[in-house]
Design an enzyme around this catalytic site. Structure first.
Site, PDB file in Angstrom:
ATOM      1  N   GLU A 282       0.597 -18.013 -35.035  1.00 22.60           N
ATOM      2  CA  GLU A 282       2.390 -18.307 -34.436  1.00 22.60           C
ATOM      3  C   GLU A 282       2.407 -20.050 -34.025  1.00 22.60           C
ATOM      4  O   GLU A 282       2.897 -20.889 -34.832  1.00 22.60           O
ATOM      5  CB  GLU A 282       3.626 -17.945 -33.913  1.00 22.60           C
ATOM      6  CG  GLU A 282       3.661 -16.394 -34.310  1.00 22.60           C
ATOM      7  CD  GLU A 282       4.106 -16.598 -35.806  1.00 22.60           C
ATOM      8  OE1 GLU A 282       4.721 -17.403 -36.103  1.00 22.60           O
ATOM      9  OE2 GLU A 282       3.438 -15.461 -36.446  1.00 22.60           O
ATOM     10  N   TRP A 285       1.128 -22.341 -37.379  1.00 16.71           N
ATOM     11  CA  TRP A 285       2.684 -22.276 -38.251  1.00 16.71           C
ATOM     12  C   TRP A 285       2.980 -23.833 -37.411  1.00 16.71           C
ATOM     13  O   TRP A 285       2.856 -24.836 -38.444  1.00 16.71           O
ATOM     14  CB  TRP A 285       2.939 -20.910 -38.469  1.00 16.71           C
ATOM     15  CG  TRP A 285       3.175 -20.838 -39.469  1.00 16.71           C
ATOM     16  CD1 TRP A 285       2.237 -18.995 -38.981  1.00 16.71           C
ATOM     17  CD2 TRP A 285       3.153 -20.446 -40.505  1.00 16.71           C
ATOM     18  NE1 TRP A 285       2.598 -18.819 -40.191  1.00 16.71           N
ATOM     19  CE2 TRP A 285       2.751 -19.119 -41.233  1.00 16.71           C
ATOM     20  CE3 TRP A 285       3.919 -21.667 -41.269  1.00 16.71           C
ATOM     21  CZ2 TRP A 285       2.800 -19.081 -42.713  1.00 16.71           C
ATOM     22  CZ3 TRP A 285       3.322 -21.625 -42.958  1.00 16.71           C
ATOM     23  CH2 TRP A 285       2.904 -20.008 -43.046  1.00 16.71           C
ATOM     24  N   TRP A 313      24.200 -26.210 -55.801  1.00 14.62           N
ATOM     25  CA  TRP A 313      24.446 -25.192 -54.448  1.00 14.62           C
ATOM     26  C   TRP A 313      25.654 -25.198 -54.239  1.00 14.62           C
ATOM     27  O   TRP A 313      26.675 -26.377 -55.416  1.00 14.62           O
ATOM     28  CB  TRP A 313      23.848 -25.786 -53.567  1.00 14.62           C
ATOM     29  CG  TRP A 313      22.279 -25.928 -53.621  1.00 14.62           C
ATOM     30  CD1 TRP A 313      21.316 -27.592 -53.325  1.00 14.62           C
ATOM     31  CD2 TRP A 313      21.859 -24.952 -53.220  1.00 14.62           C
ATOM     32  NE1 TRP A 313      20.171 -27.635 -52.688  1.00 14.62           N
ATOM     33  CE2 TRP A 313      19.959 -25.494 -52.668  1.00 14.62           C
ATOM     34  CE3 TRP A 313      21.277 -23.981 -52.832  1.00 14.62           C
ATOM     35  CZ2 TRP A 313      19.229 -25.093 -52.920  1.00 14.62           C
ATOM     36  CZ3 TRP A 313      20.410 -23.068 -52.445  1.00 14.62           C
ATOM     37  CH2 TRP A 313      19.346 -24.058 -52.716  1.00 14.62           C
ATOM     38  N   ASN A 351      13.456 -15.061 -34.382  1.00 12.23           N
ATOM     39  CA  ASN A 351      11.955 -15.857 -35.253  1.00 12.23           C
ATOM     40  C   ASN A 351      13.353 -15.564 -36.066  1.00 12.23           C
ATOM     41  O   ASN A 351      13.436 -15.385 -37.359  1.00 12.23           O
ATOM     42  CB  ASN A 351      11.285 -15.577 -35.092  1.00 12.23           C
ATOM     43  CG  ASN A 351      10.667 -16.036 -36.222  1.00 12.23           C
ATOM     44  OD1 ASN A 351      10.810 -17.254 -36.674  1.00 12.23           O
ATOM     45  ND2 ASN A 351      10.011 -15.604 -36.548  1.00 12.23           N
ATOM     46  N   TRP A 369      19.669 -25.455 -48.404  1.00 10.26           N
ATOM     47  CA  TRP A 369      19.226 -25.276 -46.943  1.00 10.26           C
ATOM     48  C   TRP A 369      19.762 -26.383 -46.557  1.00 10.26           C
ATOM     49  O   TRP A 369      19.387 -26.219 -44.816  1.00 10.26           O
ATOM     50  CB  TRP A 369      17.513 -25.076 -47.045  1.00 10.26           C
ATOM     51  CG  TRP A 369      16.768 -26.217 -48.421  1.00 10.26           C
ATOM     52  CD1 TRP A 369      17.020 -26.017 -49.292  1.00 10.26           C
ATOM     53  CD2 TRP A 369      16.296 -26.916 -47.594  1.00 10.26           C
ATOM     54  NE1 TRP A 369      16.092 -27.691 -50.029  1.00 10.26           N
ATOM     55  CE2 TRP A 369      15.953 -27.723 -48.814  1.00 10.26           C
ATOM     56  CE3 TRP A 369      16.336 -27.639 -46.706  1.00 10.26           C
ATOM     57  CZ2 TRP A 369      15.159 -29.263 -48.632  1.00 10.26           C
ATOM     58  CZ3 TRP A 369      15.440 -28.670 -45.907  1.00 10.26           C
ATOM     59  CH2 TRP A 369      14.887 -29.575 -47.437  1.00 10.26           C
TER      60      TRP A 369
HETATM   61  C1  LIG Z   1      15.247 -21.143 -40.348  1.00 12.07           C
HETATM   62  C2  LIG Z   1      14.016 -21.790 -39.146  1.00 12.07           C
HETATM   63  C3  LIG Z   1      14.502 -22.823 -38.747  1.00 12.07           C
HETATM   64  C4  LIG Z   1      13.403 -22.834 -37.194  1.00 12.07           C
HETATM   65  N1  LIG Z   1      12.937 -23.891 -35.799  1.00 12.07           N
HETATM   66  C5  LIG Z   1      12.856 -24.158 -35.205  1.00 12.07           C
HETATM   67  C6  LIG Z   1      13.248 -25.230 -35.093  1.00 12.07           C
HETATM   68  O1  LIG Z   1      13.760 -26.598 -35.114  1.00 12.07           O
HETATM   69  N2  LIG Z   1      11.574 -25.397 -33.664  1.00 12.07           N
HETATM   70  C7  LIG Z   1      10.398 -24.551 -33.380  1.00 12.07           C
HETATM   71  O2  LIG Z   1      10.432 -24.677 -32.941  1.00 12.07           O
HETATM   72  N3  LIG Z   1      10.403 -23.535 -34.191  1.00 12.07           N
HETATM   73  C8  LIG Z   1      11.192 -23.191 -35.462  1.00 12.07           C
HETATM   74  N4  LIG Z   1      11.562 -21.899 -35.975  1.00 12.07           N
HETATM   75  C9  LIG Z   1      10.554 -21.172 -35.871  1.00 12.07           C
HETATM   76  C10 LIG Z   1      10.743 -20.545 -34.692  1.00 12.07           C
HETATM   77  O3  LIG Z   1      11.619 -19.446 -34.792  1.00 12.07           O
HETATM   78  C11 LIG Z   1      10.389 -20.589 -33.146  1.00 12.07           C
HETATM   79  O4  LIG Z   1       9.543 -21.035 -32.648  1.00 12.07           O
HETATM   80  C12 LIG Z   1      10.796 -19.286 -32.273  1.00 12.07           C
HETATM   81  O5  LIG Z   1      11.209 -18.479 -32.510  1.00 12.07           O
HETATM   82  C13 LIG Z   1      10.315 -19.572 -31.403  1.00 12.07           C
HETATM   83  O6  LIG Z   1      10.297 -18.436 -29.927  1.00 12.07           O
HETATM   84  P1  LIG Z   1       9.318 -18.235 -29.279  1.00 12.07           P
HETATM   85  O7  LIG Z   1       8.790 -18.921 -28.214  1.00 12.07           O
HETATM   86  O8  LIG Z   1       9.433 -16.624 -28.160  1.00 12.07           O
HETATM   87  O9  LIG Z   1       8.522 -17.974 -29.894  1.00 12.07           O
HETATM   88  P2  LIG Z   1       6.794 -17.429 -30.331  1.00 12.07           P
HETATM   89  O10 LIG Z   1       7.158 -15.980 -30.842  1.00 12.07           O
HETATM   90  O11 LIG Z   1       6.388 -16.554 -28.771  1.00 12.07           O
HETATM   91  O12 LIG Z   1       5.817 -18.175 -31.094  1.00 12.07           O
HETATM   92  C14 LIG Z   1       5.132 -19.310 -29.839  1.00 12.07           C
HETATM   93  C15 LIG Z   1       5.759 -20.895 -30.407  1.00 12.07           C
HETATM   94  O13 LIG Z   1       4.625 -20.041 -32.119  1.00 12.07           O
HETATM   95  C16 LIG Z   1       5.552 -21.967 -32.722  1.00 12.07           C
HETATM   96  N5  LIG Z   1       6.025 -20.780 -33.811  1.00 12.07           N
HETATM   97  C17 LIG Z   1       6.623 -19.343 -33.678  1.00 12.07           C
HETATM   98  N6  LIG Z   1       7.176 -19.238 -34.966  1.00 12.07           N
HETATM   99  C18 LIG Z   1       6.834 -19.839 -35.278  1.00 12.07           C
HETATM  100  C19 LIG Z   1       7.116 -20.219 -36.715  1.00 12.07           C
HETATM  101  N7  LIG Z   1       7.950 -19.815 -38.521  1.00 12.07           N
HETATM  102  N8  LIG Z   1       6.795 -21.730 -37.308  1.00 12.07           N
HETATM  103  C20 LIG Z   1       6.334 -22.783 -36.525  1.00 12.07           C
HETATM  104  N9  LIG Z   1       6.362 -23.016 -35.731  1.00 12.07           N
HETATM  105  C21 LIG Z   1       6.313 -21.069 -34.528  1.00 12.07           C
HETATM  106  C22 LIG Z   1       6.495 -22.287 -31.938  1.00 12.07           C
HETATM  107  O14 LIG Z   1       6.068 -23.582 -31.091  1.00 12.07           O
HETATM  108  C23 LIG Z   1       6.928 -20.302 -30.719  1.00 12.07           C
HETATM  109  O15 LIG Z   1       7.447 -21.310 -29.907  1.00 12.07           O
HETATM  110  C24 LIG Z   1      12.036 -21.645 -36.685  1.00 12.07           C
HETATM  111  C25 LIG Z   1      12.540 -20.620 -37.836  1.00 12.07           C
HETATM  112  C26 LIG Z   1      12.915 -20.390 -38.760  1.00 12.07           C
HETATM  113  C27 LIG Z   1      13.178 -18.831 -40.058  1.00 12.07           C
END
Ligand SMILES: Cc1cc2nc3c(=O)[nH]c(=O)nc-3n(C[C@H](O)[C@H](O)[C@H](O)COP(=O)(O)OP(=O)(O)OC[C@H]3O[C@@H](n4cnc5c(N)ncnc54)[C@H](O)[C@@H]3O)c2cc1C
Length: 479
Positions: A282, A285, A313, A351, A369
């Site tokens: 993650e 990503w 759209w 997420n 989007w």
């Molecule tokens: C439509 C959409 C919009 C999003 N917008 C953002 C946003 O503006 N900012 C943001 O930080 N994340 C975004 N995310 C990604 C992700 O949902 C969040 O990073 C995550 O839910 C944060 O929670 P966590 O720190 O507990 O994640 P964890 O599951 O603990 O993951 C650890 C870290 O990995 C990174 N990460 C995790 N999933 C993703 C992902 N899909 N893409 C990129 N990095 C990821 C984040 O930095 C996160 O803090 C988005 C996802 C979607 C589907």
């Protein structure tokens, strides 16, 4: 590391921490450095940030000030356009250089270009694990597919001659304070007007961020691979708001995941190894989407696959009403509504719910989007142009490594799979608290549907057909 005789401003932006901060390390090589933060009205307007999001930044800025005071310094808050207030303040304290952390948000790049015409601006990369010049494909191009990117990133980090994670501690003794200079445009952080969130924010500051990370590594990582998709379980790290403001640095997270994986290997702990690998995936990503935008700044405005920008759209009053129902969590699809209500009520959304709510807006409601991206950016404490944009494009099927456009989430099946008992739904949609277990994912099938909760605003099967036709039309035009 030798001392630098120039006087410097240490301009904090999205790196609100003292530890493990390359910008501060560079700034404190100067004879004297003044920590500053600029409240920029243009940037606030551009981001249309909800009050919770602004309050989160504010709280972390104050926590940084408290930490700086422990070493005899203090944060000076400047109000105005950075290109105006930074040169004025620099002249007042006799500084001839500004050091800041590089920020690849296109709006930030434009701002820094303006600032650089007025002061000697020195940018230090610290937002990503690796710089885009390093992680490139065999034919020397930026990657557009995640898996080879991740492999190249991991290889680069394992083989790097210099330890990419090495930082020296900033020399805090060189930090000055400028609180005796207070005026309307120059205030010590504790005197600046504070923004209050309409809900409880997570604890702010770098110590709280480090606690959060430690707690997750100790009790969440081993189960992460299985739990990460379950919004009814507290199974993710929730570090994203800290990463956004830089109370936590990305290198520290990557290093922690790597160390955990090594420990797991030594002990033969398969679950921990799986968890550490999934979590690092993650983080990769995050790195990937940052690299994609750095290499293709145009994606901030247009689809990576530009052919999809020919899509028609939905617009007009009906679409506006649908959009409003979506933002308010009143679509009649419980899982979608739970997600949107969690977002507005807390500034964070799980997420899995982000995936399903975003897909619903684009595929079921046929709304661009970019409109959804803006709504998320308004509310999310972790709102980050690169991550938000990359993920929205992925969901819409228009991005680099996107989900195929014909994969259309069924919101009821997603709910049954990832919130099997409906605990997440019931937590955020109280109207459904009393609906029997078997019906909580599809309350319209219950005998006597719950009062006060809307019936579905679109029919799933019909919406699915419309989405396939909408995307299909664009695809056909191309052949
Ligand atoms: C439509 C959409 C919009 C999003 N917008 C953002 C946003 O503006 N900012 C943001 O930080 N994340 C975004 N995310 C990604 C992700 O949902 C969040 O990073 C995550 O839910 C944060 O929670 P966590 O720190 O507990 O994640 P964890 O599951 O603990 O993951 C650890 C870290 O990995 C990174 N990460 C995790 N999933 C993703 C992902 N899909 N893409 C990129 N990095 C990821 C984040 O930095 C996160 O803090 C988005 C996802 C979607 C589907």
């Amino acid at each position: 590391m030798g001392m630098d005789l120039r006087r410097t401003l240490a301009w904090f932006r999205r790196d609100l921490r003292v530890g493990d901060n390359r910008m501060l390390e560079a700034a404190t090589r100067a004879e004297r450095a003044w920590p500053v933060f600029v409240v920029d009205p243009d940037l606030i307007a551009e981001h249309d940030a909800a009050v919770g999001r602004r309050a989160w930044f504010d709280a972390n800025m104050r926590a940084l000030d408290t930490t700086l005071r422990e070493s005899g310094s203090a944060l000076t808050v400047l109000h105005g356009r950075p290109e105006d207030v930074l040169p004025t303040f620099a002249a007042a304290v006799g500084a001839d250089r500004v050091v800041a952390g590089a920020d690849e948000d296109p709006a930030a790049i434009a701002r820094d270009a303006r600032v650089a015409t007025r002061v000697d601006l020195h940018l230090v990369h610290d937002q990503r694990i690796a710089s885009p010049e390093i992680v490139r494909s065999a034919d020397d191009r930026p990657y557009t597919v995640f898996s080879p990117f991740r492999r190249a990133l991991e290889r680069h980090l394992a083989e790097a001659a210099d330890d990419p994670f090495a930082t020296a501690d900033p020399d805090l003794a060189r930090l000055a304070r400028a609180s005796d200079m207070s005026s309307a445009d120059t205030l010590p952080a504790d005197a600046a007007e504070s923004t209050r969130a309409p809900f409880d924010l997570p604890p702010s500051g770098e110590a709280a961020a480090a606690d959060r990370l430690r707690a997750f590594l100790r009790s969440g990582l081993a189960a992460y691979a299985g739990d990460r998709d379950r919004p009814d379980v507290d199974g993710t790290s929730r570090i994203s708001p800290y990463l956004r403001v830089g109370a936590l640095g990305i290198r520290a997270c990557w290093r922690a995941a790597t160390n955990a994986a090594e420990r797991a290997r030594e002990r033969g702990d398969a679950a921990l190894l799986r968890g550490a690998d999934a979590w690092r995936g993650e983080l990769a990503w995050r790195e990937f989407f940052a690299h994609v935008m750095a290499a293709n700044p145009r994606v901030a405005r247009e689809s990576f696959r530009t052919e999809f920008d020919a899509m028609s759209w939905e617009g007009g009053r009906d679409a506006d009403a649908m959009l409003e129902a979506w933002e308010q969590g009143r679509t009649g699809y419980p899982f979608v509504d739970a997600g949107m209500r969690q977002l507005v009520a807390t500034g964070w959304m799980h997420n899995r719910a982000r995936l399903v709510t975003a897909s619903f807006l684009v595929k079921h409601l046929g709304i661009d989007w970019r409109t959804g991206e803006r709504v998320f950016a308004k509310h999310l404490l972790d709102a980050d142009v690169q991550q938000n944009n990359g993920n929205w494009q992925w969901v819409a099927g228009v991005g680099t490594d996107a989900a195929p456009y014909f994969r259309i989430f069924n919101p009821s099946l997603q709910a049954k799979r990832f919130d099997p008992d409906g605990a997440y739904i019931r937590a955020w949609v109280p109207e459904l608290a009393a609906v029997p277990d078997g019906r909580v994912h599809e309350p319209w099938k219950a005998e006597g549907p719950p009062s006060g909760y809307p019936s579905p605003i679109v029919d799933h099967a019909a919406a699915r057909e419309r989405a396939l036709a909408r995307y299909g039309a664009v695809r056909r035009e191309r052949v």
